[in-house]
Structures are given as C-alpha cells and as structure tokens.
Design a protein around this motif. Structure first.
Motif, PDB file in Angstrom:
ATOM      1  N   HIS A 363      71.100  43.945  37.799  1.00 26.56           N
ATOM      2  CA  HIS A 363      70.604  45.252  37.354  1.00 26.56           C
ATOM      3  C   HIS A 363      69.184  45.530  37.847  1.00 26.56           C
ATOM      4  O   HIS A 363      68.738  46.679  37.852  1.00 26.56           O
ATOM      5  CB  HIS A 363      70.653  45.338  35.828  1.00 26.56           C
ATOM      6  N   GLU A 364      68.478  44.494  38.259  1.00 25.92           N
ATOM      7  CA  GLU A 364      67.106  44.681  38.745  1.00 25.92           C
ATOM      8  C   GLU A 364      67.068  45.019  40.235  1.00 25.92           C
ATOM      9  O   GLU A 364      65.997  45.286  40.786  1.00 25.92           O
ATOM     10  CB  GLU A 364      66.287  43.424  38.476  1.00 25.92           C
ATOM     11  N   LEU A 365      68.222  45.015  40.885  1.00 26.47           N
ATOM     12  CA  LEU A 365      68.285  45.262  42.323  1.00 26.47           C
ATOM     13  C   LEU A 365      68.569  46.726  42.621  1.00 26.47           C
ATOM     14  O   LEU A 365      69.224  47.424  41.855  1.00 26.47           O
ATOM     15  CB  LEU A 365      69.391  44.406  42.950  1.00 26.47           C
ATOM     16  N   TYR A 366      68.075  47.163  43.780  1.00 28.84           N
ATOM     17  CA  TYR A 366      68.403  48.485  44.314  1.00 28.84           C
ATOM     18  C   TYR A 366      69.382  48.322  45.475  1.00 28.84           C
ATOM     19  O   TYR A 366      69.211  47.444  46.326  1.00 28.84           O
ATOM     20  CB  TYR A 366      67.156  49.193  44.842  1.00 28.84           C
ATOM     21  N   VAL A 367      70.384  49.164  45.493  1.00 29.31           N
ATOM     22  CA  VAL A 367      71.327  49.148  46.605  1.00 29.31           C
ATOM     23  C   VAL A 367      70.655  49.732  47.842  1.00 29.31           C
ATOM     24  O   VAL A 367      69.836  50.658  47.753  1.00 29.31           O
ATOM     25  CB  VAL A 367      72.605  49.936  46.258  1.00 29.31           C
ATOM     26  N   TYR A 368      70.987  49.173  49.003  1.00 28.19           N
ATOM     27  CA  TYR A 368      70.401  49.598  50.266  1.00 28.19           C
ATOM     28  C   TYR A 368      71.524  50.008  51.212  1.00 28.19           C
ATOM     29  O   TYR A 368      72.404  49.200  51.523  1.00 28.19           O
ATOM     30  CB  TYR A 368      69.580  48.442  50.850  1.00 28.19           C
ATOM     31  N   LYS A 369      71.511  51.289  51.601  1.00 30.01           N
ATOM     32  CA  LYS A 369      72.519  51.835  52.522  1.00 30.01           C
ATOM     33  C   LYS A 369      73.949  51.571  52.058  1.00 30.01           C
ATOM     34  O   LYS A 369      74.876  51.436  52.857  1.00 30.01           O
ATOM     35  CB  LYS A 369      72.285  51.316  53.942  1.00 30.01           C
ATOM     36  N   GLY A 370      74.100  51.462  50.761  1.00 31.84           N
ATOM     37  CA  GLY A 370      75.430  51.363  50.183  1.00 31.84           C
ATOM     38  C   GLY A 370      76.069  49.996  50.220  1.00 31.84           C
ATOM     39  O   GLY A 370      77.201  49.839  49.759  1.00 31.84           O
ATOM     40  N   LEU A 371      75.366  48.967  50.736  1.00 38.07           N
ATOM     41  CA  LEU A 371      76.022  47.659  50.838  1.00 38.07           C
ATOM     42  C   LEU A 371      75.110  46.451  50.698  1.00 38.07           C
ATOM     43  O   LEU A 371      75.584  45.374  50.310  1.00 38.07           O
ATOM     44  CB  LEU A 371      76.780  47.539  52.163  1.00 38.07           C
ATOM     45  N   MET A 372      73.811  46.572  50.992  1.00 39.45           N
ATOM     46  CA  MET A 372      72.893  45.448  50.817  1.00 39.45           C
ATOM     47  C   MET A 372      72.003  45.727  49.605  1.00 39.45           C
ATOM     48  O   MET A 372      72.078  46.800  48.997  1.00 39.45           O
ATOM     49  CB  MET A 372      72.070  45.221  52.085  1.00 39.45           C
ATOM     50  N   PHE A 373      71.134  44.737  49.265  1.00 36.02           N
ATOM     51  CA  PHE A 373      70.380  44.863  48.026  1.00 36.02           C
ATOM     52  C   PHE A 373      68.968  44.312  48.198  1.00 36.02           C
ATOM     53  O   PHE A 373      68.750  43.334  48.915  1.00 36.02           O
ATOM     54  CB  PHE A 373      71.108  44.136  46.885  1.00 36.02           C
ATOM     55  N   SER A 374      68.035  44.956  47.519  1.00 36.53           N
ATOM     56  CA  SER A 374      66.628  44.593  47.630  1.00 36.53           C
ATOM     57  C   SER A 374      66.417  43.118  47.307  1.00 36.53           C
ATOM     58  O   SER A 374      66.806  42.635  46.252  1.00 36.53           O
ATOM     59  CB  SER A 374      65.792  45.457  46.675  1.00 36.53           C
ATOM     60  N   GLY A 375      65.813  42.419  48.259  1.00 36.59           N
ATOM     61  CA  GLY A 375      65.453  41.021  48.042  1.00 36.59           C
ATOM     62  C   GLY A 375      66.560  40.010  48.253  1.00 36.59           C
ATOM     63  O   GLY A 375      66.339  38.809  48.064  1.00 36.59           O
ATOM     64  N   LEU A 376      67.759  40.450  48.650  1.00 31.53           N
ATOM     65  CA  LEU A 376      68.850  39.504  48.916  1.00 31.53           C
ATOM     66  C   LEU A 376      69.037  39.366  50.424  1.00 31.53           C
ATOM     67  O   LEU A 376      69.538  40.283  51.077  1.00 31.53           O
ATOM     68  CB  LEU A 376      70.158  39.971  48.268  1.00 31.53           C
ATOM     69  N   PRO A 377      68.683  38.230  50.994  1.00 34.78           N
ATOM     70  CA  PRO A 377      68.798  38.056  52.447  1.00 34.78           C
ATOM     71  C   PRO A 377      70.252  37.816  52.881  1.00 34.78           C
ATOM     72  O   PRO A 377      71.022  37.136  52.192  1.00 34.78           O
ATOM     73  CB  PRO A 377      67.944  36.806  52.729  1.00 34.78           C
ATOM     74  N   ASN A 378      70.615  38.395  54.009  1.00 34.30           N
ATOM     75  CA  ASN A 378      71.924  38.116  54.629  1.00 34.30           C
ATOM     76  C   ASN A 378      73.068  38.177  53.620  1.00 34.30           C
ATOM     77  O   ASN A 378      73.917  37.273  53.549  1.00 34.30           O
ATOM     78  CB  ASN A 378      71.903  36.726  55.305  1.00 34.30           C
ATOM     79  N   PHE A 379      73.088  39.248  52.870  1.00 36.86           N
ATOM     80  CA  PHE A 379      74.071  39.410  51.804  1.00 36.86           C
ATOM     81  C   PHE A 379      74.500  40.866  51.731  1.00 36.86           C
ATOM     82  O   PHE A 379      73.658  41.780  51.782  1.00 36.86           O
ATOM     83  CB  PHE A 379      73.461  38.981  50.469  1.00 36.86           C
ATOM     84  N   ALA A 380      75.814  41.089  51.618  1.00 35.13           N
ATOM     85  CA  ALA A 380      76.334  42.454  51.478  1.00 35.13           C
ATOM     86  C   ALA A 380      77.511  42.456  50.520  1.00 35.13           C
ATOM     87  O   ALA A 380      78.230  41.457  50.397  1.00 35.13           O
ATOM     88  CB  ALA A 380      76.746  43.017  52.833  1.00 35.13           C
ATOM     89  N   TRP A 381      77.701  43.592  49.862  1.00 39.10           N
ATOM     90  CA  TRP A 381      78.804  43.774  48.902  1.00 39.10           C
ATOM     91  C   TRP A 381      79.566  45.016  49.314  1.00 39.10           C
ATOM     92  O   TRP A 381      78.991  46.103  49.399  1.00 39.10           O
ATOM     93  CB  TRP A 381      78.243  43.916  47.497  1.00 39.10           C
TER      94      TRP A 381
END
Length: 488
Positions: A363-381
């Motif tokens: 819940h503390e993360l922001y979605v980035y371009k609809g698939l990655m997340f702030s502060g998560l390296p090499n990770f996509a959902w």
C-alpha cells in the motif's frame, strides 16, 4: 545450491504464457522459468469449472495478438480458452520451462547481488531460486479462497452451499431448487447455464448490475476472416473490438445519464412485456463505475422470458434449514445455494516482498506505467484493464518488460527501478471501480498518482501507442551489482 535464471515468471495462465512468448521472441538470449502453483496450464481458465464458464469479453481482444483466434465463438467457453492456451504453450515450446506445483511465497531483493531470491513450496519442501527479474503474471485474486459474506444462520441450512471458484465435479443439481446469490458476471452466467436442468433457479441480488446482450458470434469478424489473411484479419478485428469496448466505456463515463437510459432501454427490449425493470435492472451507480455484465445472445433475458429463472432484489435476513428469509418478509426455498459473491483480491499474489532485508508494504508503493512500482528493482506485476479485455494491457506490459530488460543490457547496468519516492502527490486507488471486491482491499493494494508515469490509464489506444514509444528512463533509477561474481 540455487538455480538462477534471468527471468522468473509467476503463473502459467493467459498472461504468463503470453509473457514467455514475448521473452523468447524479443529477448532470445535470456533464460526463464515459469513457476505455477497448480498442476496445469491455464490459470483462471483451468481453475474455474462452474457451468457455462465463459469469457466476459470478446476473444479477439482477450486472445494474444501474435496468435489469431480462429474459433467462431467471439464469447468463448472456458474449455475453448483453456485449449487455446495449452496449444500455444506446446507450439512455442513454453511448457518445458514451467515448474508445476511451485507456490511462490516470497521474493527478496539484494542490491549488492542485483538479483531476487524467490522462495516456493513444492511437494512439501522449500525451493529457492534466484532471478535477475521477477514478473508476476498470477492475476490479482486469491486462488485459495473466494469472497463469501458472513450470512446469518448459514450453519442451520441443510442444503449444499457452493462457491463457483470451487465447483464440485460431481454436483447433481437436476430437479433441485437453486438460489444463486450475486449480481456479477458469474451469476449472470450460471443462471441460464443451469436453468434447463434445475426445478427452478433464482438469482438473488442485493443490488443489480448493468447487463448488456451481445452476439456470441461476431458476423463482421467472420467475414473479415474469410477475405483477409489470418494475421491481418486478427489485428483488424482486435482493433475494431477494442474501439467498441473503449468507446462504450468513454460514452458511459462522459454521459452517465444517457448511457443509463440506453442500457436500461436495451434490457427492457429483451425482457418479457410488462416486466418491471426496477429494481432488478436499475443499479444505483452510473454505468462502468462497476464492470458491465455481458450476456451472449441475451441468454439471461431469454431464460427469464421462458419462466425458467426468477430475479429477486432484496437483502438476506437469515438462512433457515430449507432456504433463505429475506428482509422484505419473503423467503426462498433452496436445495442448493451458490455464493457468486466475488473474488478475494490480493496484492502481488500474496507474496511477501523485501528489499535489502526490509519488508515491503504494497500500500505504500506507487504504480509506475501500470506495471512497475516505486522502489522495487527489476519487478513487474501484470494487471489487465478493468474496462476491456485483460490481455490488451497484459501483452503491452510483457512487451514493456522485454524492452526494459534489453535496455539494461544496452546501458551495461544490472537493474532499474522506478523512483523510490513515487509520485510525490496525493494517492488514488490503483483500481478505479466501486465494486465491493475492490473496495474491500483498497487499503492493501498499491496506489497511483494523478499524472504520468504514476497512473494506470484505462485506454488501450493511448497505451498501445505510448507504451511502445515511452521513455524507459523516465523517473527511473539504474544501478550495478556490487558483487563481481553476479554473472557466475
């Protein structure tokens, strides 16, 4: 000793198999593994086996752009979709990369090593693997449990209670009184599919949904497939249908009063003469504040016209031994109750995530371009659209992941992550629906901002243009592993 691959894909459903195809074709030198918790390919389409299970959007947009949908059904049955996925995995040599029975429980990132350590359980044992990139393609709901409200008196009910997510293969409902509780896509599918075999079936809804009839077969698509090459026809039909779904959504959002009137008028035409739309087909919310329910060839309306099914809009007071007592004073006899009451939405497939030893709160993360997340390296959902076919966005996401992986190689770096500070603006829910299954977990899911790149747009035409041309370095942080033996 742990196994290392360049990419771990979690999930072997429509998204995961599509992601594997993209990796093979766009990042041909990369190694990958697909970790699938179940023992079969198909994801949602292998899990759900209730009567009539079908797509809730057309298959020309739900299928992949690289593999034309050739079945004449535009709204397809679960068996047909499952076959489509399995044949693709076989034809493209993807199945050999799948590790079945591997339930991923955690993923821990080490910046020093620039790799994820992914932990799974398989056959009662703990399995540890490492990967440079993790791509979650397991959807956003729990496979272990659906959502069922706490109904008063349920323990006193002597009949059977079934959740559609766990439909028994041997369930005998012939000649039975059946009540389906729910108003969404599952409920409007079950009622007409079971109606001919049961004594009577009732759809009990607390509040109604907008229901729209569409042809099960797309006549225009049939003509296009006859006169055009397969690939060209598929792309043209895909764009046609995407335009229709996006157009309907935009119309509903911009002109809610007009769209409400249109949808209720279309429903009235399909129902018996004199049938009272209110309250059964008049939702309190505006169209597309929640998902629109599609019924192929108007089968739900046809079942009501034939007197094989009833609609009841009311609140449950309590269950008793032989049925349900309603707040209005009415009661419904039931031998079987189907709780089509929704999915249990979860963040990141319930994985426990950590970065450099620090646990991550989604819940503390922001979605980035609809698939990655702030502060998560090499990770996509991989998360699909709420207003159109899932695969339209899923395939764009997979292509983006491949472009990013290739960029890391080109730059000579080991990882990239969206700015850990996130959007730096007031957050909004990541999913823009008022549906109960979303609102119940709004404080557990990541958030989005109000401006690019920290938002999810519900517009495939804009995304299909921008995602292929987007600046891959915008608001990104790149780095290299501190450990020299990373590639060993």
């Amino acid at each position: 000793m742990t196994d290392h691959v360049d990419v771990i894909i979690v999930g072997a459903g429509l998204s995961g198999i599509g992601a594997a195809y993209r990796l093979q074709t766009e990042c041909p030198g990369k190694t990958y593994a697909i970790l699938e918790s179940r023992d079969a390919i198909g994801g949602t389409w292998d899990l759900f086996r209730y009567p009539g299970i079908r797509s809730d959007s057309d298959m020309y947009t739900l299928s992949w752009p690289f593999r034309p949908w050739k079945n004449p059904k535009s709204i397809a049955d679960g068996d047909d979709i499952r076959t489509y996925i399995r044949e693709a995995a076989d034809d493209y040599g993807i199945e050999k990369h799948i590790q079945f029975g591997h339930r991923v429980t955690s993923a821990a990132w080490s910046t020093d090593d620039a790799r994820w350590t992914v932990t799974s359980t398989a056959n009662g044992k703990t399995v540890t693997q490492t990967a440079s990139f993790v791509y979650l393609c397991s959807g956003y709901y729990s496979y272990d449990k659906g959502y069922t409200p706490e109904f008063p008196g349920l323990d006193s009910f002597k009949g059977q209670v079934i959740h559609p997510q766990f439909w028994p293969e041997d369930l005998d409902y012939a000649g039975k009184e059946v009540v389906v509780i729910g108003s969404g896509a599952t409920a409007v599918t079950l009622v007409p599919s079971m109606a001919d075999d049961v004594k009577h079936i009732t759809m009990l809804q607390r509040s109604p949904s907008y229901v729209m009839a569409l042809p099960q077969e797309d006549k225009i698509a049939d003509i296009m497939r006859k006169v055009l090459p397969d690939g060209f026809a598929h792309r043209a039909i895909r764009r046609k249908n995407a335009f229709f779904s996006v157009g309907i959504y935009q119309f509903c959002q911009r002109f809610p009063k007009a769209s409400r009137k249109l949808l209720t008028r279309l429903a009235k035409r399909k129902l018996p003469k004199g049938y009272d739309l209110d309250p059964h087909f008049t939702p309190v919310y505006d169209p597309w504040d929640q998902r629109l329910c599609i019924v192929p060839n108007g089968d739900l309306f046809r079942t009501i016209r034939r007197g094989k099914a009833s609609m009841v809009t009311d609140h449950i007071k309590t269950f008793d031994a032989n049925g349900i007592q309603l707040e209005s004073g009415k009661r419904l006899d039931a031998d079987i109750v189907v709780t089509a009451t929704g999915l249990q939405v979860v963040a990141f497939g319930q994985l426990k995530l950590s970065v450099d030893g620090k646990d991550i709160d989604p819940h503390e993360l922001y979605v980035y371009k609809g698939l990655m997340f702030s502060g998560l390296p090499n990770f996509a959902w991989c998360v699909g659209y709420t207003n159109a076919s899932w695969t339209l966005r899923a395939d764009l996401s997979s292509q983006y992941v491949c472009r990013l992986i290739n960029l890391l190689d080109k730059k000579g770096v080991d990882y990239g992550m969206p700015d850990p500070r996130g959007a730096g603006e007031a957050p909004r829910p990541i999913l823009d629906l008022t549906s109960g299954y979303v609102q119940r977990v709004v404080n557990e899911l990541p958030q989005q901002g109000t401006s690019s790149p920290w938002t999810i747009r519900q517009n495939w035409f804009q995304d299909s243009r921008d995602m292929k041309k987007t600046d891959l370095e915008q608001a990104m942080v790149f780095g290299k592993a501190a450990v020299a033996s990373l590639a060993s």
